[in-house]
Structures are given as C-alpha cells and as structure tokens.
Design a protein around this motif. Structure first.
Motif, PDB file in Angstrom:
ATOM      1  N   PHE A  36      14.902 -21.491 -14.751  1.00  0.00           N
ATOM      2  CA  PHE A  36      14.050 -22.144 -15.734  1.00  0.00           C
ATOM      3  C   PHE A  36      13.291 -23.289 -15.078  1.00  0.00           C
ATOM      4  O   PHE A  36      13.860 -24.075 -14.324  1.00  0.00           O
ATOM      5  CB  PHE A  36      14.894 -22.684 -16.895  1.00  0.00           C
ATOM      6  CG  PHE A  36      14.097 -23.488 -17.890  1.00  0.00           C
ATOM      7  CD1 PHE A  36      13.360 -22.846 -18.877  1.00  0.00           C
ATOM      8  CD2 PHE A  36      14.069 -24.872 -17.826  1.00  0.00           C
ATOM      9  CE1 PHE A  36      12.622 -23.580 -19.791  1.00  0.00           C
ATOM     10  CE2 PHE A  36      13.331 -25.601 -18.740  1.00  0.00           C
ATOM     11  CZ  PHE A  36      12.605 -24.955 -19.727  1.00  0.00           C
ATOM     12  N   GLN A  37      12.022 -23.402 -15.390  1.00  0.00           N
ATOM     13  CA  GLN A  37      11.205 -24.509 -14.892  1.00  0.00           C
ATOM     14  C   GLN A  37      10.515 -25.203 -16.054  1.00  0.00           C
ATOM     15  O   GLN A  37      10.004 -24.544 -16.965  1.00  0.00           O
ATOM     16  CB  GLN A  37      10.155 -24.006 -13.904  1.00  0.00           C
ATOM     17  CG  GLN A  37      10.718 -23.608 -12.555  1.00  0.00           C
ATOM     18  CD  GLN A  37       9.613 -23.369 -11.538  1.00  0.00           C
ATOM     19  OE1 GLN A  37       8.567 -22.800 -11.857  1.00  0.00           O
ATOM     20  NE2 GLN A  37       9.829 -23.803 -10.313  1.00  0.00           N
ATOM     21  N   MET A  38      10.504 -26.515 -16.021  1.00  0.00           N
ATOM     22  CA  MET A  38       9.834 -27.294 -17.051  1.00  0.00           C
ATOM     23  C   MET A  38       8.359 -27.401 -16.672  1.00  0.00           C
ATOM     24  O   MET A  38       7.877 -28.437 -16.197  1.00  0.00           O
ATOM     25  CB  MET A  38      10.500 -28.658 -17.196  1.00  0.00           C
ATOM     26  CG  MET A  38      11.992 -28.550 -17.517  1.00  0.00           C
ATOM     27  SD  MET A  38      12.709 -30.106 -18.049  1.00  0.00           S
ATOM     28  CE  MET A  38      12.080 -30.244 -19.722  1.00  0.00           C
ATOM     29  N   VAL A  39       7.655 -26.319 -16.898  1.00  0.00           N
ATOM     30  CA  VAL A  39       6.268 -26.199 -16.447  1.00  0.00           C
ATOM     31  C   VAL A  39       5.378 -27.252 -17.102  1.00  0.00           C
ATOM     32  O   VAL A  39       4.555 -27.904 -16.450  1.00  0.00           O
ATOM     33  CB  VAL A  39       5.735 -24.781 -16.739  1.00  0.00           C
ATOM     34  CG1 VAL A  39       4.275 -24.674 -16.332  1.00  0.00           C
ATOM     35  CG2 VAL A  39       6.567 -23.738 -16.002  1.00  0.00           C
ATOM     36  N   GLY A  40       5.500 -27.425 -18.419  1.00  0.00           N
ATOM     37  CA  GLY A  40       4.643 -28.369 -19.126  1.00  0.00           C
ATOM     38  C   GLY A  40       4.853 -29.795 -18.682  1.00  0.00           C
ATOM     39  O   GLY A  40       3.896 -30.534 -18.419  1.00  0.00           O
ATOM     40  N   ALA A  41       6.105 -30.211 -18.585  1.00  0.00           N
ATOM     41  CA  ALA A  41       6.406 -31.584 -18.177  1.00  0.00           C
ATOM     42  C   ALA A  41       5.942 -31.854 -16.752  1.00  0.00           C
ATOM     43  O   ALA A  41       5.380 -32.908 -16.455  1.00  0.00           O
ATOM     44  CB  ALA A  41       7.904 -31.850 -18.306  1.00  0.00           C
ATOM     45  N   ARG A  42       6.167 -30.886 -15.871  1.00  0.00           N
ATOM     46  CA  ARG A  42       5.736 -31.068 -14.479  1.00  0.00           C
ATOM     47  C   ARG A  42       4.217 -31.177 -14.383  1.00  0.00           C
ATOM     48  O   ARG A  42       3.683 -32.004 -13.641  1.00  0.00           O
ATOM     49  CB  ARG A  42       6.236 -29.904 -13.613  1.00  0.00           C
ATOM     50  CG  ARG A  42       7.724 -29.955 -13.330  1.00  0.00           C
ATOM     51  CD  ARG A  42       8.113 -28.968 -12.240  1.00  0.00           C
ATOM     52  NE  ARG A  42       9.530 -29.069 -11.912  1.00  0.00           N
ATOM     53  CZ  ARG A  42      10.048 -30.011 -11.137  1.00  0.00           C
ATOM     54  NH1 ARG A  42       9.260 -30.937 -10.616  1.00  0.00           N
ATOM     55  NH2 ARG A  42      11.345 -30.026 -10.876  1.00  0.00           N
ATOM     56  N   ALA A  43       3.518 -30.338 -15.116  1.00  0.00           N
ATOM     57  CA  ALA A  43       2.056 -30.381 -15.083  1.00  0.00           C
ATOM     58  C   ALA A  43       1.550 -31.712 -15.639  1.00  0.00           C
ATOM     59  O   ALA A  43       0.585 -32.286 -15.122  1.00  0.00           O
ATOM     60  CB  ALA A  43       1.477 -29.219 -15.883  1.00  0.00           C
ATOM     61  N   ALA A  44       2.188 -32.207 -16.689  1.00  0.00           N
ATOM     62  CA  ALA A  44       1.760 -33.469 -17.278  1.00  0.00           C
ATOM     63  C   ALA A  44       1.912 -34.622 -16.293  1.00  0.00           C
ATOM     64  O   ALA A  44       1.066 -35.531 -16.238  1.00  0.00           O
ATOM     65  CB  ALA A  44       2.554 -33.749 -18.552  1.00  0.00           C
ATOM     66  N   LEU A  45       2.970 -34.602 -15.504  1.00  0.00           N
ATOM     67  CA  LEU A  45       3.201 -35.682 -14.549  1.00  0.00           C
ATOM     68  C   LEU A  45       2.123 -35.748 -13.481  1.00  0.00           C
ATOM     69  O   LEU A  45       1.836 -36.819 -12.937  1.00  0.00           O
ATOM     70  CB  LEU A  45       4.565 -35.526 -13.881  1.00  0.00           C
ATOM     71  CG  LEU A  45       5.798 -35.860 -14.715  1.00  0.00           C
ATOM     72  CD1 LEU A  45       7.039 -35.774 -13.847  1.00  0.00           C
ATOM     73  CD2 LEU A  45       5.690 -37.242 -15.339  1.00  0.00           C
ATOM     74  N   THR A  46       1.533 -34.601 -13.157  1.00  0.00           N
ATOM     75  CA  THR A  46       0.503 -34.595 -12.111  1.00  0.00           C
ATOM     76  C   THR A  46      -0.763 -35.314 -12.558  1.00  0.00           C
ATOM     77  O   THR A  46      -1.615 -35.642 -11.731  1.00  0.00           O
ATOM     78  CB  THR A  46       0.137 -33.152 -11.712  1.00  0.00           C
ATOM     79  OG1 THR A  46      -0.428 -32.467 -12.837  1.00  0.00           O
ATOM     80  CG2 THR A  46       1.360 -32.395 -11.238  1.00  0.00           C
ATOM     81  N   ASP A  47      -0.900 -35.554 -13.880  1.00  0.00           N
ATOM     82  CA  ASP A  47      -2.090 -36.237 -14.391  1.00  0.00           C
ATOM     83  C   ASP A  47      -2.027 -37.744 -14.235  1.00  0.00           C
ATOM     84  O   ASP A  47      -2.996 -38.439 -14.523  1.00  0.00           O
ATOM     85  CB  ASP A  47      -2.285 -35.913 -15.888  1.00  0.00           C
ATOM     86  CG  ASP A  47      -2.636 -34.453 -16.109  1.00  0.00           C
ATOM     87  OD1 ASP A  47      -3.119 -33.810 -15.165  1.00  0.00           O
ATOM     88  OD2 ASP A  47      -2.416 -33.962 -17.233  1.00  0.00           O
ATOM     89  N   GLY A  48      -0.887 -38.264 -13.826  1.00  0.00           N
ATOM     90  CA  GLY A  48      -0.750 -39.710 -13.758  1.00  0.00           C
ATOM     91  C   GLY A  48      -0.125 -40.184 -12.468  1.00  0.00           C
ATOM     92  O   GLY A  48       0.038 -39.412 -11.514  1.00  0.00           O
ATOM     93  N   PRO A  49       0.243 -41.456 -12.438  1.00  0.00           N
ATOM     94  CA  PRO A  49       0.884 -42.023 -11.243  1.00  0.00           C
ATOM     95  C   PRO A  49       2.256 -41.409 -11.030  1.00  0.00           C
ATOM     96  O   PRO A  49       2.822 -40.771 -11.928  1.00  0.00           O
ATOM     97  CB  PRO A  49       0.979 -43.520 -11.583  1.00  0.00           C
ATOM     98  CG  PRO A  49       1.023 -43.558 -13.078  1.00  0.00           C
ATOM     99  CD  PRO A  49       0.146 -42.440 -13.536  1.00  0.00           C
ATOM    100  N   ILE A  50       2.803 -41.614  -9.866  1.00  0.00           N
ATOM    101  CA  ILE A  50       4.121 -41.067  -9.553  1.00  0.00           C
ATOM    102  C   ILE A  50       5.160 -41.673 -10.491  1.00  0.00           C
ATOM    103  O   ILE A  50       5.306 -42.894 -10.570  1.00  0.00           O
ATOM    104  CB  ILE A  50       4.495 -41.363  -8.095  1.00  0.00           C
ATOM    105  CG1 ILE A  50       3.523 -40.658  -7.139  1.00  0.00           C
ATOM    106  CG2 ILE A  50       5.931 -40.915  -7.802  1.00  0.00           C
ATOM    107  CD1 ILE A  50       3.722 -41.010  -5.683  1.00  0.00           C
TER     108      ILE A  50
END
Length: 241
Positions: free
Chosen positions: A11-25
């Motif tokens: 299982f991968q948290m695709v949505g959460a991971r993609a959202a993080l790429t939109d902002g700072p680390i």
C-alpha cells in the motif's frame, strides 16, 4: 495462499505523498507516511494509531502556518473541524459560492464522520492506543488499510488546499519557495550581494536575515499585483459548520 497475498500487498499513500511535493520539506509528516506504509506490511494494527497521528500532524501544521495554533486539548474531530473552518475550501472567484459552499459543507461533514470512525477504530483496536487483553479480537489488514486510505484522502485534500492558499497569500509562516514571482521581481530590483566570489540573491538574503521584512515586502508586492482585481485573502472563503 494468504501469505502470498500479504507478501504482494504494497500500500502506498499516493495522495499524501503527492501533496507533500507541492510544499517545503515536511520531514516529520513524510516519516509518518513511511511508518504507515511499513506497518501495513508488518503490523497492521499499528496503522490505526499512525493514521490518526498523521491527520493530527497535518491539521496542526496547517493551523500553525496560518497563525492559528491548535488547542492542545482538541480531539481529532474538533481539530479537523477547526482546520477546515479556517481554510478556503472554494476556488477564488467561484461564480456560485452559495451552492458550492453547501456542497463543500456536506463534504466536510463526511470527512468529520470518517475521522470519527477512524478515532473509534484507533481507540478500540489500535495497537499503541491503550493496553488491552492479549486475546482480544483484532482487526486485520483490510480494516487497517481502510484507516490508512481515509487518512491519505483527508491529508491530500487538506494539504493541497492549504498549499494553494499559501502561495496566493502568505500566512504566519512564510516559505521562500512559495513565492518565485516575488523573489524574481525583488532580485531584479536589487543587485547581487557579493562576498568575494560568492554571489547571493537579495531575496534569499532578506528571507534568512529578516523574515518580517521579507513578509512585509512580499505582502506589498501581492497587494500591488492583485489590487486592481480586488483580490481577497486566500483564506477568506473558509467554510464554517
């Protein structure tokens, strides 16, 4: 056969991971996502606790970013409600805000119900939430995945909406990478800062040397840019319950 199916499950948290790429680390949030994915492969019970923690972390981060720190006594449903109330859940300049607002309110209520269910699962079956009878009935991978999927959807939605708003209008915490247009304009207006062979961008120096001065200059730039269009604060359309 069951062991083979479990071994193939990733299982991968695709949505959460993609959202993080939109902002700072956001290292702490990324670590929580990694922990959920790992737990589902090895100790599914732990995913209930971790999924709840992830949503809490994102809500608290959002509130801190906009200068509205969370009350430490808020339970997760209250925390989510306060977070969504302070976010702009509608697109800017939406042509039918009243009708769209009602639809968003229904969505928010659904999210709150999902979170409440997640809390109940966590309290009753979470591995780390409370000590329990060793022989108590346990949930398995399917139910743990449901908790993780719910958290993934909620985190992705909230964090993307929040990041969109911060790019339009800075909050209490300002991130340099969010404002490339302003940084470029500022750097064109001032000369490079040189120390021998080292050259530093004026905008980056201002950001790190005087954060408040950077915010002031940024806000003035935004007002000048959006003033002719009557731009409102990006957080002004939060939907209240």
């Amino acid at each position: 056969m069951a062991e083979s199916s479990a071994a193939q499950f990733r299982f991968q948290m695709v949505g959460a991971r993609a959202a993080l790429t939109d902002g700072p680390i956001a290292e702490a949030i990324e670590q929580q996502i990694n922990a959920i994915e790992s737990a589902l492969e090895s100790v599914p019970d732990f995913a209930f606790d971790l999924s709840k923690t992830l949503v809490e972390s994102v809500c608290k981060t959002v509130l801190a970013d906009i200068g509205q720190p969370a009350d430490p006594n808020w339970e997760l449903p209250k925390l989510l409600k306060e977070t969504t109330n302070r976010l702009s859940l509608l697109p800017r300049d939406h042509p039918d805000p009243e009708k769209a607002g009602e639809s968003v309110k229904k969505t928010v209520r659904g999210l709150l119900q999902t979170i409440q269910g997640l809390c109940e699962l966590r309290n009753n079956y979470g591995m780390a939430s409370h000590g329990r009878d060793t022989f108590t009935a346990r949930l398995d991978l399917r139910q743990a995945t449901l908790a993780a999927q719910a958290a993934d959807t909620i985190v992705s939605f909230l964090y993307r909406i929040h990041r969109d708003a911060l790019v339009q209008a800075p909050g209490a915490r300002v991130y340099y990478e969010d404002h490339a247009d302003f940084n470029d304009a500022f750097d064109r207006a001032y000369e490079l800062i040189k120390f021998g062979e080292l050259e530093l961008l004026p905008s980056r120096v201002l950001f790190h040397a005087d954060r408040e001065a950077y915010k002031t200059a940024l806000n003035e730039y935004i007002v000048e840019r959006d003033g002719a269009n009557g731009g409102d604060s990006a957080h002004a359309n939060g939907v209240s319950e």
